[in-house]
Design an enzyme around this catalytic site. Structure first.
Site, PDB file in Angstrom:
ATOM      1  N   THR A 105     122.937  31.402   4.842  1.00 18.48           N
ATOM      2  CA  THR A 105     123.492  30.570   3.777  1.00 18.48           C
ATOM      3  C   THR A 105     124.701  29.773   4.256  1.00 18.48           C
ATOM      4  O   THR A 105     124.872  28.600   3.898  1.00 18.48           O
ATOM      5  CB  THR A 105     123.884  31.442   2.568  1.00 18.48           C
ATOM      6  OG1 THR A 105     122.734  32.141   2.103  1.00 18.48           O
ATOM      7  CG2 THR A 105     124.463  30.603   1.453  1.00 18.48           C
ATOM      8  N   SER A 144     116.254  25.991  -1.016  1.00 15.51           N
ATOM      9  CA  SER A 144     117.039  27.219  -0.970  1.00 15.51           C
ATOM     10  C   SER A 144     117.237  27.587   0.496  1.00 15.51           C
ATOM     11  O   SER A 144     116.405  27.225   1.352  1.00 15.51           O
ATOM     12  CB  SER A 144     116.306  28.352  -1.697  1.00 15.51           C
ATOM     13  OG  SER A 144     116.893  29.611  -1.399  1.00 15.51           O
ATOM     14  N   THR A 145     118.294  28.304   0.782  1.00 14.08           N
ATOM     15  CA  THR A 145     118.441  28.872   2.123  1.00 14.08           C
ATOM     16  C   THR A 145     117.180  29.631   2.514  1.00 14.08           C
ATOM     17  O   THR A 145     116.751  29.609   3.670  1.00 14.08           O
ATOM     18  CB  THR A 145     119.644  29.829   2.164  1.00 14.08           C
ATOM     19  OG1 THR A 145     120.841  29.078   1.934  1.00 14.08           O
ATOM     20  CG2 THR A 145     119.747  30.549   3.504  1.00 14.08           C
ATOM     21  N   ASN A 146     116.559  30.243   1.505  1.00 13.96           N
ATOM     22  CA  ASN A 146     115.465  31.160   1.774  1.00 13.96           C
ATOM     23  C   ASN A 146     114.182  30.487   2.251  1.00 13.96           C
ATOM     24  O   ASN A 146     113.327  31.151   2.863  1.00 13.96           O
ATOM     25  CB  ASN A 146     115.176  31.987   0.516  1.00 13.96           C
ATOM     26  CG  ASN A 146     116.422  32.687   0.019  1.00 13.96           C
ATOM     27  OD1 ASN A 146     117.442  32.703   0.689  1.00 13.96           O
ATOM     28  ND2 ASN A 146     116.347  33.261  -1.173  1.00 13.96           N
ATOM     29  N   THR A 192     101.445  46.690  49.658  1.00 14.33           N
ATOM     30  CA  THR A 192     101.289  47.426  48.415  1.00 14.33           C
ATOM     31  C   THR A 192     102.106  48.699  48.526  1.00 14.33           C
ATOM     32  O   THR A 192     102.172  49.294  49.606  1.00 14.33           O
ATOM     33  CB  THR A 192      99.812  47.771  48.147  1.00 14.33           C
ATOM     34  OG1 THR A 192      99.298  48.537  49.235  1.00 14.33           O
ATOM     35  CG2 THR A 192      98.981  46.499  47.996  1.00 14.33           C
ATOM     36  N   HIS A 193     102.744  49.102  47.447  1.00 19.34           N
ATOM     37  CA  HIS A 193     103.660  50.243  47.462  1.00 19.34           C
ATOM     38  C   HIS A 193     104.800  50.010  48.465  1.00 19.34           C
ATOM     39  O   HIS A 193     105.353  50.967  49.020  1.00 19.34           O
ATOM     40  CB  HIS A 193     102.933  51.554  47.808  1.00 19.34           C
ATOM     41  CG  HIS A 193     101.847  51.912  46.859  1.00 19.34           C
ATOM     42  ND1 HIS A 193     102.050  52.721  45.761  1.00 19.34           N
ATOM     43  CD2 HIS A 193     100.541  51.551  46.832  1.00 19.34           C
ATOM     44  CE1 HIS A 193     100.917  52.853  45.098  1.00 19.34           C
ATOM     45  NE2 HIS A 193      99.979  52.144  45.726  1.00 19.34           N
ATOM     46  N   SER A 323     129.162  34.447  50.429  1.00 18.26           N
ATOM     47  CA  SER A 323     130.133  35.540  50.514  1.00 18.26           C
ATOM     48  C   SER A 323     131.540  34.986  50.644  1.00 18.26           C
ATOM     49  O   SER A 323     131.768  33.950  51.266  1.00 18.26           O
ATOM     50  CB  SER A 323     129.813  36.436  51.718  1.00 18.26           C
ATOM     51  OG  SER A 323     130.827  37.408  51.902  1.00 18.26           O
ATOM     52  N   SER A 324     132.466  35.711  50.061  1.00 22.74           N
ATOM     53  CA  SER A 324     133.881  35.337  50.192  1.00 22.74           C
ATOM     54  C   SER A 324     134.495  35.901  51.463  1.00 22.74           C
ATOM     55  O   SER A 324     135.626  35.551  51.816  1.00 22.74           O
ATOM     56  CB  SER A 324     134.666  35.862  48.977  1.00 22.74           C
ATOM     57  OG  SER A 324     134.598  37.286  48.936  1.00 22.74           O
ATOM     58  N   LYS A 329     126.874  33.436  55.511  1.00 26.19           N
ATOM     59  CA  LYS A 329     125.928  34.189  54.683  1.00 26.19           C
ATOM     60  C   LYS A 329     125.473  33.325  53.504  1.00 26.19           C
ATOM     61  O   LYS A 329     126.288  32.695  52.826  1.00 26.19           O
ATOM     62  CB  LYS A 329     126.597  35.461  54.165  1.00 26.19           C
ATOM     63  CG  LYS A 329     125.649  36.444  53.478  1.00 26.19           C
ATOM     64  CD  LYS A 329     126.399  37.750  53.163  1.00 26.19           C
ATOM     65  CE  LYS A 329     125.449  38.831  52.702  1.00 26.19           C
ATOM     66  NZ  LYS A 329     124.856  38.552  51.389  1.00 26.19           N
TER      67      LYS A 329
END
Length: 478
Positions: A105, A144-146, A192-193, A323-324, A329
Site C-alpha cells: 500500500t 486497489s493495492t490488492n 568423474t568424481h 592479490s594485494s 596473480k
C-alpha cells in the site's frame, strides 16, 4: 487538503492529521508517513517495478477517461505525468523502502501521489490540491493495492525478462556455441568424481553448456506465460467493486498495447489476487538456472586452476589483479561473481516461497517482498550472465597441449580395452600402470593381450572422444 506556506513547505492533511512536506516533493503525506515508519534497508523500489506501476496507472487513466469515470482533462494530465516518469523524470520521488506495509500500500500510494501532484502542475494547479486531482479518487479510480500490486509484479517481471535476462541468455548461448566450434578438435581428459575418466572434446563441454542454458531459457519462457494473465479489475477483494463493467477487459487490452505483449484478463479475479503461484513458478525456474550456472562457473574455475599446480586446461581472461600481496596473480573473478549472484537468487527463491504461503483469506500481504526478490533476481541474473559472457566466455582460450597430455596419460583409457581384453585384465593393467608409471600401451604389449595395430585402433583419442550420433534406425523391427 493542502495549505501552501512561504517557507518552502506545504501542509497536507489526511485522516490522521496534518503534516509538512517540502514544496518540491511530488510524493505526498502517505508516502511521508511510510518513510518514517520503514527506515529499514535504505533500498528504494527497483526502477523496473516503478515502471510497471506507472504503466498500469497510465492504462487505467486512459480507460477511465474514455469510460467517463474521471474527467478527460484529468485523465490526459495523469497520462502525461506517467509518460514523463517513464521517460526517466521524477525517479527520485519513489522513496518507500522495499520492506514496508503489507500488500504494498505504501509504494502504491507513493505512485498515486507522484502522478497526482505532477498532473496538478500540468493543469496549472499547486501540488497537494487533491480536491482538483486526487491520488485516490482520480489516479486510483476503480483500483486497489490488492489488484494493482500483483499486476505490477507481473508486468515488472515480464519487463525484466524481456530487457535483461533473455537478451543475456541469447548472447551467452551464442558465445558458448562459438567456443564449441573453436574447441571442437581439442581432446581433454574427462573427469568423474574428480578422478580421471574417458576422453572428451573441450568443444562439446561448451556445447553442453549452451544446450543447458537453452533448456533453462525455454523453462523460463514457459513459467513466465503465467505472468501474462492479469487480475487487474478485481479491486479490493476480487469482486470488481467500484469499477466500470467494461473496465476490466479494456485496461488489460491497453496494457498489452503499451508493452507489446499478449496479456489477458484472469478468468477468476479473486484467484489471481490471492495466489502467488505464478511468481513462485518463475522464481523456481530462475533458481534452477542459477544452480546450473553455479556448476558451470565452478567448472570454469577448475579447468583454469593453476597456472602451475592446477589443471590449466583453459585460460580465462585476466581482467584485474588478483592479490594485494602476490604479484602476477590473476583470479577467475567473473566466475566467482557468478556463483555469488546465483547463491543470492537461490536465497531470494526461498524467501518468495515462504512469502507466497503467508497470505490470508482475500489477500497476500507479503507481496512487497515477492516483488523485490523476483524482479531483482531476474535483473541480477541477466546482468551477471551478460558480464560473464563479455568479460569471460568470449575470451577463453584452450591449452591444447596440456589437454592432450592429460587425456593421453589418463588411466581411464583402459575403459576402451574392456571389450577386447576383459574387465579384470583391464583392471590389472590399470593397477600396474599406476604402480610402475608404465603406459597402458606398454603393459598391454608386454602381456601380449593385444597387438600394436589393435592398440592403435582402440586407443584412438579422437575416435574415443567423438559423441556417437543418435541413430534413427535402432535395428528393432516391428
Amino acid at each position: 487538503m493542502t495549505q501552501q506556506t512561504d517557507s518552502g513547505v506545504r501542509i497536507e492533511r489526511d485522516s490522521m492529521g496534518d503534516r509538512q512536506l517540502l514544496s518540491t516533493a511530488y510524493y505526498g503525506i502517505q508516502t511521508l508517513r511510510a518513510t518514517e515508519n520503514f527506515p529499514i534497508s535504505g533500498i528504494n523500489p527497483l526502477p523496473t517495478y516503478v515502471e510497471a506501476g506507472i504503466i498500469i496507472k497510465k492504462a487505467t487513466a486512459i480507460v477511465n477517461g474514455e469510460l467517463g469515470c474521471i474527467p478527460q482533462d484529468i485523465s490526459e494530465a495523469i497520462v502525461q505525468a506517467a509518460d514523463e516518469v517513464l521517460a526517466g523524470k521524477f525517479r527520485d520521488q519513489f522513496v518507500v523502502d522495499v520492506y514496508q506495509a503489507g500488500a504494498g500500500t505504501s509504494h502504491h500510494m507513493n505512485v498515486n501521489e507522484v502522478l497526482a501532484n505532477r498532473a496538478l502542475e500540468i493543469l496549472g494547479e499547486e501540488k497537494g490540491n487533491y480536491q482538483r486531482v486526487s491520488p485516490n479518487d482520480h489516479v486510483n479510480y476503480g483500483q486497489s493495492t490488492n489488484d494493482v500490486i500483483p499486476t505490477a509484479i507481473r508486468i515488472g517481471g515480464l519487463l525484466a525478462l524481456s530487457k535483461t535476462l533473455h537478451p543475456a541468455l541469447d548472447k551467452a548461448i551464442a558465445a558458448l556455441e562459438q567456443k564449441a566450434e573453436e574447441f571442437k578438435d581439442v581432446v581433454r581428459s574427462g573427469r568423474t568424481h574428480m578422478q580421471d575418466a574417458v576422453p572428451v572434446r573441450l568443444g562439446e563441454n561448451f556445447r553442453a553448456w549452451a544446450y543447458i542454458l537453452t533448456e533453462h531459457q525455454n523453462r523460463i519462457y514457459t513459467a513466465s506465460s503465467d505472468l501474462m494473465v492479469l487480475g487487474l479489475g478485481g479491486s479490493a477483494a476480487g469482486t470488481g467493486l467500484n469499477t466500470h463493467p467494461q473496465y476490466r477487459l479494456r485496461v488489460v487490452k491497453t496494457i498489452s498495447e503499451l508493452i507489446n505483449l499478449p496479456l489477458e484478463p484472469a478468468a477468476h479475479l479473486m484467484a489471481a489476487m490471492q495466489s502467488m503461484a505464478p511468481f513462485v513458478n518463475v522464481s523456481g525456474a530462475l533458481r534452477n538456472l542459477a544452480q546450473d550456472l553455479v556448476k558451470i562457473s565452478h567448472d570454469l574455475r577448475l579447468m583454469d586452476s593453476g597456472p602451475k599446480t592446477g589443471l590449466k586446461e583453459i585460460q580465462l581472461p585476466p581482467v584485474q589483479p588478483g592479490s594485494s600481496i602476490m604479484p602476477g596473480k590473476y583470479n577467475p573473478v567473473m566466475a566467482e561473481m557468478t556463483s555469488m549472484v546465483c547463491f543470492q537468487v537461490m536465497g531470494y527463491d526461498s524467501a518468495i516461497a515462504l512469502a507466497a504461503q503467508a497470505g490470508q483469506l482475500e489477500l497476500n500481504v507479503m507481496m512487497p517482498l515477492i516483488a523485490y526478490n523476483l524482479i531483482h533476481s531476474i535483473e541480477i541474473l541477466g546482468n551477471t550472465i551478460a558480464a560473464l559472457t563479455e568479460r569471460c566466455i568470449k575470451e577463453i582460450t584452450a591449452n591444447q597441449e596440456r589437454c592432450l597430455a592429460y587425456a593421453e596419460g589418463s588411466l581411464a583409457l583402459v575403459t576402451a580395452l574392456n571389450p577386447h581384453i576383459g574387465y579384470l585384465n583391464a583392471a590389472a593393467v590399470a593397477k600396474e600402470s599406476l604402480e610402475t608409471g608404465k603406459s597402458l600401451r606398454q603393459i598391454v604389449l608386454e602381456r601380449g593381450l593385444m597387438s600394436e595395430a589393435q592398440l592403435a585402433q582402440v586407443l584412438n583419442l579422437e575416435q574415443m572422444s567423438t559423441i556417437l550420433p543418435l541413430s534413427i534406425d535402432d535395428g528393432i523391427s516391428d
